[in-house]
Design a protein around this motif. Structure first.
Motif, short mmCIF file in Angstrom:
data_model
loop_
_atom_site.label_atom_id
_atom_site.label_comp_id
_atom_site.label_asym_id
_atom_site.label_seq_id
_atom_site.Cartn_x
_atom_site.Cartn_y
_atom_site.Cartn_z
N GLY A 199 0.81 -1.21 0.00
CA GLY A 199 0.00 0.00 0.00
C GLY A 199 0.84 1.26 0.00
N ILE A 200 1.92 1.27 0.81
CA ILE A 200 2.82 2.42 0.84
C ILE A 200 3.49 2.61 -0.52
CG2 ILE A 200 4.98 3.30 1.83
CD1 ILE A 200 2.63 3.67 3.66
N PHE A 201 3.82 1.50 -1.16
CA PHE A 201 4.40 1.59 -2.51
C PHE A 201 3.41 2.24 -3.48
CE2 PHE A 201 4.97 -0.18 -6.79
CZ PHE A 201 6.28 0.23 -7.05
N GLY A 202 2.14 1.89 -3.36
CA GLY A 202 1.12 2.50 -4.21
C GLY A 202 0.99 3.99 -3.97
N ILE A 203 0.99 4.40 -2.69
CA ILE A 203 0.90 5.82 -2.35
C ILE A 203 2.12 6.57 -2.85
CG2 ILE A 203 0.96 7.45 -0.41
CD1 ILE A 203 -0.83 5.48 1.11
N THR A 204 3.30 5.99 -2.63
CA THR A 204 4.54 6.62 -3.10
C THR A 204 4.53 6.76 -4.62
OG1 THR A 204 5.74 5.66 -1.23
CG2 THR A 204 7.06 6.49 -3.07
N SER A 205 3.99 5.77 -5.31
CA SER A 205 3.91 5.82 -6.77
C SER A 205 3.03 6.98 -7.23
CB SER A 205 3.38 4.49 -7.32
OG SER A 205 4.23 3.42 -7.00
N ILE A 206 1.92 7.20 -6.53
CA ILE A 206 1.04 8.32 -6.88
C ILE A 206 1.77 9.64 -6.68
CG2 ILE A 206 -1.11 9.53 -6.32
CD1 ILE A 206 -2.27 6.83 -5.46
N ILE A 207 2.49 9.77 -5.56
CA ILE A 207 3.22 11.01 -5.29
C ILE A 207 4.32 11.23 -6.32
CG2 ILE A 207 4.79 12.13 -3.65
CD1 ILE A 207 3.08 11.02 -1.41
N VAL A 208 5.05 10.17 -6.67
CA VAL A 208 6.11 10.30 -7.68
C VAL A 208 5.50 10.69 -9.03
CG1 VAL A 208 7.82 9.00 -9.03
CG2 VAL A 208 7.71 8.72 -6.54
N PHE A 209 4.36 10.10 -9.37
CA PHE A 209 3.69 10.45 -10.62
C PHE A 209 3.25 11.92 -10.60
CE2 PHE A 209 -0.34 10.85 -13.02
CZ PHE A 209 0.15 10.57 -14.30
N LEU A 210 2.70 12.36 -9.46
CA LEU A 210 2.29 13.76 -9.32
C LEU A 210 3.48 14.69 -9.51
CD1 LEU A 210 0.36 16.06 -8.44
CD2 LEU A 210 0.91 15.48 -6.06
N LEU A 211 4.60 14.36 -8.88
CA LEU A 211 5.80 15.19 -9.01
C LEU A 211 6.31 15.20 -10.45
CD1 LEU A 211 7.65 14.17 -5.72
CD2 LEU A 211 6.50 16.34 -6.20
N TYR A 212 6.26 14.04 -11.10
CA TYR A 212 6.68 13.98 -12.51
C TYR A 212 5.85 14.92 -13.37
CZ TYR A 212 6.70 12.21 -17.29
OH TYR A 212 6.75 12.13 -18.66
N ARG A 213 4.53 14.93 -13.16
CA ARG A 213 3.67 15.81 -13.96
C ARG A 213 3.91 17.29 -13.65
NH1 ARG A 213 1.69 13.40 -18.31
NH2 ARG A 213 0.44 15.31 -18.51
N ILE A 214 4.14 17.60 -12.36
CA ILE A 214 4.41 18.99 -11.99
C ILE A 214 5.72 19.47 -12.60
CG2 ILE A 214 4.95 20.53 -10.05
CD1 ILE A 214 2.99 18.92 -8.36
N PHE A 215 6.78 18.65 -12.47
CA PHE A 215 8.07 19.04 -13.03
C PHE A 215 8.02 19.09 -14.56
CE2 PHE A 215 10.04 17.15 -8.98
CZ PHE A 215 10.04 18.38 -8.36
N LYS A 216 7.16 18.28 -15.16
CA LYS A 216 6.99 18.34 -16.61
C LYS A 216 6.35 19.66 -17.01
CE LYS A 216 5.33 15.48 -20.44
NZ LYS A 216 4.61 14.23 -20.81
N ILE A 217 5.34 20.10 -16.26
CA ILE A 217 4.74 21.42 -16.50
C ILE A 217 5.79 22.51 -16.36
CG2 ILE A 217 3.10 23.11 -15.57
CD1 ILE A 217 1.34 20.68 -14.76
N SER A 218 6.62 22.39 -15.32
CA SER A 218 7.68 23.37 -15.09
C SER A 218 8.64 23.43 -16.27
CB SER A 218 8.44 23.03 -13.81
OG SER A 218 9.55 23.87 -13.63
N SER A 219 9.08 22.28 -16.74
CA SER A 219 10.06 22.23 -17.83
C SER A 219 9.49 22.75 -19.14
CB SER A 219 10.58 20.81 -18.01
OG SER A 219 9.56 19.96 -18.50
N ARG A 220 8.18 22.67 -19.32
CA ARG A 220 7.55 23.10 -20.56
C ARG A 220 7.09 24.55 -20.53
NH1 ARG A 220 3.73 17.98 -22.44
NH2 ARG A 220 5.43 16.63 -23.16
N SER A 221 7.22 25.19 -19.38
CA SER A 221 6.77 26.59 -19.24
C SER A 221 7.85 27.53 -19.77
CB SER A 221 6.45 26.90 -17.78
OG SER A 221 5.39 26.11 -17.31
#
Length: 387
Positions: free
Chosen positions: A297-319
Motif C-alpha cells: 500500500g505504501i508503494f502504491g501511495i509513493t507511486s502516486i506522489i512520484v507520478f504527481l511530481l513527474y507531472r508537476i516538473f513536466k509542467i515546469s520544464s515546458r513553461s
C-alpha cells in the motif's frame, strides 16, 4: 490549452486516501478525548472536498492575470498574520508546545505558515525571474545578487523558527530556496555555499534549543548501535551517547511498519494506533497506513506522489515563462521535501521534524494550502507548451 488533468486526478486520489484513513487511524484519540465518533472523518471530508473544488476553480483562471494576485496576496497577508499572532490573546490563537501557530476562526483554526509557503515560493519565482539569469558572473557578483534573499530568509526564520518554534518548515523552505536559485541560474559554487549556510543555520537553531537537542539525542539513541557497530571501538566509544531519552514514538513507528508486513493487517485492523502512536493521524500517518495496508500500500501511495511530481516538473520544464517555470518547480520541491522529511523521520533515518505528509496527514490548513498551490500549477499547465 487544456488543464493537466493527471495532476488533478493524482491529488484527488491522495486526498481520498487521507479521508479514508482519517476514519480509521484516530480511533484512540476519539475515545480518549470523548469526541463524536466521526469527528476527524467529517472534518477531513469537508476539507478534502473544499480543496478539490479550490483546485479545479483556480485551474480555470488565467495565470497571466490571477497568479500574481494570489501569490503576492498569500505572501504578504500570511507574513503579516505570522508577525502579529504572538501578540494576539489566547482566545484567538491555538498553542502548540508553547508556540502560537493557529488562528482561531469560527468553526476551525488556520495555520498561516502553510499558506505562506505557497506565497513565498511565488515571490521567489517572481523575483528570481527578474534578478537572476544564466550569464556568467563572479562569485562576489552572485553573492551580492543573492544577499537580499538571505536577509529576507532571516526574517522568515524569525517568524517561523523563533516565534512559532517550527524548525521543520524552515528547513523545507531553505532547501526549496536553494534549489530554486540553482535552477534560476546561480552557479554550483553558490549552490554549495547555500547548502552549507542552511546547514549552519539549522545547527545554530538546534544547539540553542533544549527540546531540539533532546530530539537529536533521541534520534541518535535509536540508530547509534547500528552506526557505531561498523566503526573502530575507540571512535565508537567517543561517539556513543549514554542515557538518551527513550525514543518511544520512533520505536512504535518502526514496529507498526514491521507489523504491517507486505500486505498489512487490513483496513481498520492496526493496533499501534491504539495509544502507542499519539500522532498517528498527523505526523505518523505513514506508519499507521503501513500497518494497515502494508508495504504494498505504501508503494502504491509513493507511486502516486512520484507520478504527481513527474507531472508537476513536466509542467515546469515546458513553461516558457520563467516565473511559471520556477513556481511550478517550487511547488514540486515543497511536496518532495515534505514527503521525504516525514518518511525519513518515521523510519529513523533523520530526526522527526513534525512535517505533514502532503494530502494525507489530518489538518485542514496543510491540505487547503497545497490545493491552492496545485490549483496555481494547473493554471500554469494551460500555458505550458507541448514540446
Amino acid at each position: 490549452m487544456q488543464v493537466d488533468k493527471w495532476v488533478f486526478y493524482a491529488c484527488v486520489a491522495l486526498i481520498t486516501i487521507g479521508i479514508i484513513f482519517s476514519l480509521s487511524l484516530p480511533v484512540f484519540t476519539v475515545l480518549f478525548f470523548n469526541y463524536e465518533p466521526y469527528h476527524f472523518f467529517y472534518r477531513q471530508l469537508a476539507v478534502g472536498v473544499l480543496g478539490i473544488f479550490i483546485m479545479w476553480g483556480l485551474s480555470q483562471l488565467n495565470p497571466d492575470k490571477s497568479l500574481v494576485l494570489i501569490g503576492f496576496g498569500l505572501f504578504i497577508l500570511c507574513a503579516l498574520a505570522m508577525g502579529v499572532m504572538h501578540a494576539l490573546p489566547s482566545s484567538m490563537v491555538t498553542d502548540a508546545g508553547g508556540a502560537k501557530r493557529w488562528i482561531r476562526l469560527p468553526g476551525f483554526s488556520l495555520a498561516p505558515v502553510e499558506f505562506f509557503k505557497i506565497g513565498f515560493v511565488y515571490f521567489l519565482a517572481w523575483s528570481f525571474a527578474r534578478k537572476i539569469d544564466d550569464s556568467k558572473k563572479s562569485l562576489k557578483e552572485e553573492f551580492n545578487l543573492i544577499l537580499p534573499y538571505l536577509f529576507l530568509f532571516l526574517i522568515v526564520v524569525y517568524l517561523i523558527a523563533v516565534l512559532q518554534n517550527d524548525l521543520g518548515q524552515v528547513i523545507v523552505l531553505a532547501l526549496t530556496l536553494v534549489m530554486m536559485a540553482l535552477f534560476a541560474g546561480t552557479s554550483l559554487r553558490l549552490f554549495g555555499i547555500g547548502l552549507f549556510g542552511a546547514g549552519m543555520l539549522a545547527t545554530i537553531a538546534i544547539v540553542t534549543s533544549e527540546h531540539r537537542i533532546l530530539r537529536i539525542k533521541s534520534w541518535w539513541g535509536t540508530i547509534q548501535n547500528i552506526v557505531l557497530s561498523i566503526l573502530p571501538e575507540n571512535m565508537a566509544n567517543a561517539l556513543r551517547v549514554a542515557d538518551v531519552p527513550e525514543p518511544y514514538q520512533i520505536s512504535h513507528s518502526l514496529n507498526a511498519i514491521k507489523h504491517g508486513g507486505f500486505f498489512g493487517e487490513g483496513l481498520g485492523a492496526g493496533v499501534f494506533k491504539l495509544g502507542f502512536l499519539s500522532e498517528v493521524h498527523t505526523d505518523f500517518v505513514l506508519a499507521g497506513i503501513a500497518e494497515e495496508i502494508g508495504v504494498l500500500g505504501i508503494f502504491g501511495i509513493t507511486s502516486i506522489i512520484v507520478f504527481l511530481l513527474y507531472r508537476i516538473f513536466k509542467i515546469s520544464s515546458r513553461s516558457e515563462n520563467k516565473v511559471y517555470h520556477l513556481f511550478s518547480l517550487g511547488i514540486g520541491l515543497l511536496i518532495s521535501f515534505s514527503f521525504l522529511m516525514n518518511s525519513y523521520g518515521i523510519t529513523s533515518i533523520t530526526p522527526i521534524k513534525g512535517i505533514a505528509v502532503p494530502f494525507l496527514s489530518y489538518g485542514g490548513s496543510s491540505i487547503l494550502a497545497l490545493c491552492v498551490g496545485i490549483g496555481m500549477v494547473l493554471m500554469i499547465s494551460k500555458k505550458a507548451s507541448s514540446k
